[in-house]
Design a protein around this motif. Structure first.
Motif, PDB file in Angstrom:
ATOM      1  N   LYS A  20      69.008  55.428 -35.529  1.00 57.27           N
ATOM      2  CA  LYS A  20      70.246  55.544 -34.755  1.00 57.27           C
ATOM      3  C   LYS A  20      70.983  54.213 -34.615  1.00 57.27           C
ATOM      4  CE  LYS A  20      68.458  54.993 -30.062  1.00 57.27           C
ATOM      5  NZ  LYS A  20      68.508  55.526 -28.714  1.00 57.27           N
ATOM      6  N   THR A  33      73.531  50.509 -31.501  1.00 57.48           N
ATOM      7  CA  THR A  33      73.658  51.943 -31.740  1.00 57.48           C
ATOM      8  C   THR A  33      74.892  52.183 -32.595  1.00 57.48           C
ATOM      9  OG1 THR A  33      74.654  52.116 -29.535  1.00 57.48           O
ATOM     10  CG2 THR A  33      72.343  52.775 -29.754  1.00 57.48           C
ATOM     11  N   ARG A  34      74.801  53.185 -33.440  1.00 56.72           N
ATOM     12  CA  ARG A  34      75.762  53.271 -34.541  1.00 56.72           C
ATOM     13  C   ARG A  34      76.973  54.158 -34.332  1.00 56.72           C
ATOM     14  NH1 ARG A  34      72.065  55.388 -39.484  1.00 56.72           N
ATOM     15  NH2 ARG A  34      74.018  55.799 -40.564  1.00 56.72           N
ATOM     16  N   LYS A  35      77.180  54.716 -33.162  1.00 53.77           N
ATOM     17  CA  LYS A  35      78.359  55.568 -32.926  1.00 53.77           C
ATOM     18  C   LYS A  35      79.424  54.805 -32.156  1.00 53.77           C
ATOM     19  CE  LYS A  35      76.823  59.145 -34.992  1.00 53.77           C
ATOM     20  NZ  LYS A  35      77.411  59.533 -36.242  1.00 53.77           N
ATOM     21  N   CYS A  36      80.603  54.701 -32.740  1.00 49.13           N
ATOM     22  CA  CYS A  36      81.731  54.026 -32.091  1.00 49.13           C
ATOM     23  C   CYS A  36      82.085  54.757 -30.800  1.00 49.13           C
ATOM     24  CB  CYS A  36      82.932  54.004 -33.031  1.00 49.13           C
ATOM     25  SG  CYS A  36      84.387  53.180 -32.327  1.00 49.13           S
ATOM     26  N   ARG A  37      82.401  54.015 -29.763  1.00 51.31           N
ATOM     27  CA  ARG A  37      82.753  54.590 -28.466  1.00 51.31           C
ATOM     28  C   ARG A  37      84.130  55.265 -28.489  1.00 51.31           C
ATOM     29  NH1 ARG A  37      77.934  54.599 -27.088  1.00 51.31           N
ATOM     30  NH2 ARG A  37      77.120  53.137 -25.570  1.00 51.31           N
ATOM     31  N   GLY A  40      83.470  58.202 -32.287  1.00 55.52           N
ATOM     32  CA  GLY A  40      82.157  58.496 -32.840  1.00 55.52           C
ATOM     33  C   GLY A  40      81.944  58.146 -34.302  1.00 55.52           C
ATOM     34  N   ASP A  42      80.639  56.326 -37.617  1.00 62.25           N
ATOM     35  CA  ASP A  42      79.348  55.713 -37.915  1.00 62.25           C
ATOM     36  C   ASP A  42      79.560  54.223 -38.184  1.00 62.25           C
ATOM     37  OD1 ASP A  42      76.843  54.948 -38.758  1.00 62.25           O
ATOM     38  OD2 ASP A  42      76.681  56.488 -40.317  1.00 62.25           O
ATOM     39  N   CYS A  56      84.639  48.855 -36.657  1.00 63.54           N
ATOM     40  CA  CYS A  56      84.562  50.294 -36.893  1.00 63.54           C
ATOM     41  C   CYS A  56      85.283  50.653 -38.194  1.00 63.54           C
ATOM     42  CB  CYS A  56      85.198  51.037 -35.716  1.00 63.54           C
ATOM     43  SG  CYS A  56      85.321  52.818 -35.972  1.00 63.54           S
TER      44      CYS A  56
END
Length: 117
Positions: A20, A33-37, A40, A42, A56
């Motif tokens: 993750k 952690t790999r999800k942009c705020r 989302g 990657d 991003c």
């Protein structure tokens, strides 16, 4: 510890995905952690800016990989929405990206078992 692979496989300026986390090398190895705020994306598909931030791949928001906080809000059409960047930067002060230490042992990279934040 989670084995990432040889340090030589992650040259300066590169980012990859491991579980993750987005793991990268901006002169120092990092894992966030790999999800942009924002929406989302990657972050493992992102790039590293000249000042060492994780960028991003979708809207060019930038993250400080030492704190997990967004330091530059989303760009493109989203930059035209008044206050949007400030809202997301504030969000990451409250809920930054998670950070996990990266350890180098015998020329190999490993994710430490404990999250730093």
């Amino acid at each position: 510890m989670t084995d990432i692979g040889p340090a030589s496989d992650l040259p300066r300026g590169s980012v990859t995905g491991v579980e993750k986390y987005a793991v990268g090398n901006n002169g120092d190895y990092f894992a966030v952690t790999r999800k942009c705020r924002h929406l989302g994306a990657d972050l493992a598909e992102g790039t590293i800016s000249a000042d060492g931030c994780l960028v991003c791949p979708w809207h060019k928001a930038e993250y400080d990989v030492t704190t997990g906080q967004m330091v530059k809000g989303p760009g493109g059409v989203f930059a035209r929405i008044p206050g949007l960047g400030a809202v997301f930067k504030q969000l990451t002060r409250i809920a930054p990206l998670g950070i996990r230490p990266v350890v180098v042992r015998n020329g190999r990279l490993h994710l430490d078992d404990t999250e730093a934040s």
